[in-house]
Enzyme design. Structure first.
Site, short mmCIF file in Angstrom:
data_model
loop_
_atom_site.label_atom_id
_atom_site.label_comp_id
_atom_site.label_asym_id
_atom_site.label_seq_id
_atom_site.Cartn_x
_atom_site.Cartn_y
_atom_site.Cartn_z
N PRO A 179 -10.65 -12.60 -0.36
CA PRO A 179 -12.06 -11.99 -0.53
C PRO A 179 -13.17 -12.92 -0.06
O PRO A 179 -14.22 -12.80 0.10
CB PRO A 179 -12.31 -11.64 -1.88
N LYS A 224 -16.60 -7.13 14.18
CA LYS A 224 -16.75 -6.64 12.79
C LYS A 224 -18.18 -6.92 12.01
O LYS A 224 -18.68 -5.82 11.44
CB LYS A 224 -15.73 -7.26 11.99
P1 NAD Z 1 -10.37 -7.58 -3.13
O1 NAD Z 1 -11.14 -8.47 -4.04
O2 NAD Z 1 -10.16 -6.16 -3.81
O3 NAD Z 1 -8.82 -8.20 -3.11
C1 NAD Z 1 -8.52 -9.45 -2.47
C2 NAD Z 1 -7.12 -9.81 -3.19
O4 NAD Z 1 -6.70 -11.15 -2.80
C3 NAD Z 1 -7.30 -9.66 -4.68
O5 NAD Z 1 -5.86 -8.81 -5.11
C4 NAD Z 1 -7.02 -11.26 -5.27
O6 NAD Z 1 -6.20 -11.24 -6.54
C5 NAD Z 1 -6.34 -11.55 -4.15
N1 NAD Z 1 -6.40 -13.07 -4.13
C6 NAD Z 1 -7.62 -13.81 -4.24
N2 NAD Z 1 -7.20 -15.28 -4.42
C7 NAD Z 1 -5.89 -15.34 -3.80
C8 NAD Z 1 -5.11 -16.39 -3.45
N3 NAD Z 1 -5.72 -17.65 -3.76
N4 NAD Z 1 -3.84 -16.28 -3.02
C9 NAD Z 1 -3.36 -14.83 -2.88
N5 NAD Z 1 -4.11 -13.90 -3.28
C10 NAD Z 1 -5.42 -14.09 -3.73
O7 NAD Z 1 -11.13 -7.47 -1.70
P2 NAD Z 1 -10.98 -6.40 -0.61
O8 NAD Z 1 -12.15 -5.56 -0.81
O9 NAD Z 1 -9.55 -5.93 -0.70
O10 NAD Z 1 -11.53 -7.45 0.62
C11 NAD Z 1 -10.62 -8.20 1.25
C12 NAD Z 1 -11.00 -8.48 2.58
O11 NAD Z 1 -11.16 -7.51 3.50
C13 NAD Z 1 -12.28 -9.31 2.38
O12 NAD Z 1 -12.41 -10.36 3.44
C14 NAD Z 1 -13.32 -8.07 2.89
O13 NAD Z 1 -14.52 -8.50 3.53
C15 NAD Z 1 -12.48 -7.25 3.78
N6 NAD Z 1 -12.79 -5.80 4.12
C16 NAD Z 1 -12.92 -4.86 2.80
C17 NAD Z 1 -13.37 -3.75 2.96
C18 NAD Z 1 -13.67 -2.78 1.57
O14 NAD Z 1 -14.01 -1.55 1.87
N7 NAD Z 1 -13.12 -3.25 0.57
C19 NAD Z 1 -13.57 -3.25 4.21
C20 NAD Z 1 -13.22 -3.62 5.35
C21 NAD Z 1 -12.80 -5.29 5.19
#
Ligand code: NAD
Length: 309
Positions: free
Chosen positions: A72, A176
């Site tokens: 994230p 992106k």
């Molecule tokens: P999220 O917060 O739902 O998931 C992130 C995950 O990373 C969580 O499960 C968290 O526990 C884990 N995490 C945090 N710190 C960590 C660490 N030190 N070691 C291991 N795991 C760790 O976020 P998301 O919505 O899945 O987004 C993730 C990425 O994808 C971001 O960069 C976001 O910009 C990108 N993204 C998100 C979306 C969306 O619709 N949610 C769409 C496209 C791209």
């Protein structure tokens, strides 16, 4: 004569809203996948799907040849990739595929640092949202070493379609950011338009129907409004702080390139307002609730009537 191809051992770190479904599709496709997340619930879900849990990014990178990250925040990607217990310390990893949105500057730097450990970074931000991640319908936007891309592209086939932007590091990140800029401006504009329409007495369900058959149609009117805003479920799938991170990264790039961004900066301010007024961890679609408050009206569809929010 039968030919057997061995699937590469994969790793996946960051099993959240996007990473969870992507990892699950890779597992269900028959790849051995070693998984890690700091959140036990996220890890458990991947283990139930068939992932093999370990205790650190380093441990993932000591089993897998190709490691995916979907994290994230930039500082978390840096720590996971380059920290003392990071991917760079693993003994088997050859390619790191970063699916996080981090921006071109960060990706370029990360690629250089990983190269010192003989690890190739493939920049691979994803687009499409949580629903399309579950369905394997994502756009996976990639840039970096061509041979690394050729190895990874068939592996991610169950997750969606790949787009190769070229060898230059960070190109995929820029693609992106440009996409998200457009999406975030049109989403903000859609919320403003619906608040005005509701205040004037238009039925929100009718507005969706008419706009989706007219020239104002966009991703937000097609999906976010009918599935998350009008039913007041606000569960589209991205936290507001993540949306704010993306548009902030984009404005930083525009500044660096000397490009004036009037609408982009306005949209950034709007999401910043939400993030700084209690919305950081709320679904991004709740941005409309701030505009509703200013106008003294709620945009509620038939499916949302009776819901408190
Ligand atoms: P999220 O917060 O739902 O998931 C992130 C995950 O990373 C969580 O499960 C968290 O526990 C884990 N995490 C945090 N710190 C960590 C660490 N030190 N070691 C291991 N795991 C760790 O976020 P998301 O919505 O899945 O987004 C993730 C990425 O994808 C971001 O960069 C976001 O910009 C990108 N993204 C998100 C979306 C969306 O619709 N949610 C769409 C496209 C791209």
């Amino acid at each position: 004569m039968s030919t057997t191809t061995t699937k590469p051992h994969l790793g996946f770190i960051g099993l959240g809203k996007m990473g969870g479904p992507i990892a699950e599709r890779l597992i269900r496709h028959g790849n051995p996948v070693t998984v890690y997340d700091v959140d036990v619930r996220a890890l458990d879900a991947a283990v139930k799907a068939g992932g093999r849990p370990v205790g650190s990014p380093r441990a993932v990178a000591s089993e897998a040849q190709i490691v995916f990250t979907c994290l994230p925040a930039l500082e978390i990607v840096r720590e996971v990739a380059l920290g003392t217990e990071g991917v760079c310390q693993g003994g088997t990893v050859e390619i790191l595929v970063d699916c996080s949105t981090t921006g071109p500057e960060f990706a370029t730097h990360l690629g250089l640092e990983l190269a010192k450990h003989d690890i190739t970074l493939l920049d691979s931000p994803v687009s499409g949202g949580v629903k399309r991640a579950r369905e394997g319908q994502l756009a996976l936007i990639m840039s970096g070493n061509r041979e690394a891309y050729a190895r990874v592209a068939p592996v991610v086939e169950p997750c969606g379609r790949t787009y190769y932007m070229g060898e230059q590091p960070g190109l995929a990140q820029m693609m992106k950011l440009v996409n998200n800029l457009l999406s975030q401006i049109s989403t903000a504009a859609t919320y403003e338009a619906f608040v005005l329409g509701a205040k004037a007495g238009l039925d929100p369900d009718a507005m969706v129907e008419v706009i989706n058959d007219s020239t104002g149609m966009n991703n937000c009117t097609l999906y976010k409004m009918p599935t998350s805003v009008l039913p007041r479920t606000f569960d589209y799938g991205s936290n507001m702080e993540i949306t704010y991170k993306d548009i902030t990264l984009c404005m930083k790039e525009a500044d660096r390139l000397g490009v004036t961004m009037l609408m982009g900066n306005m949209a950034r301010q709007l999401w910043g307002y939400g993030v700084h007024h209690g919305g950081a961890k709320r679904d991004s679609s709740t941005l409309i609730t701030y505009l509703e408050e200013w106008a003294g009206v709620k945009v509620v569809g038939a499916a949302g009537r009776g819901r408190a929010r």
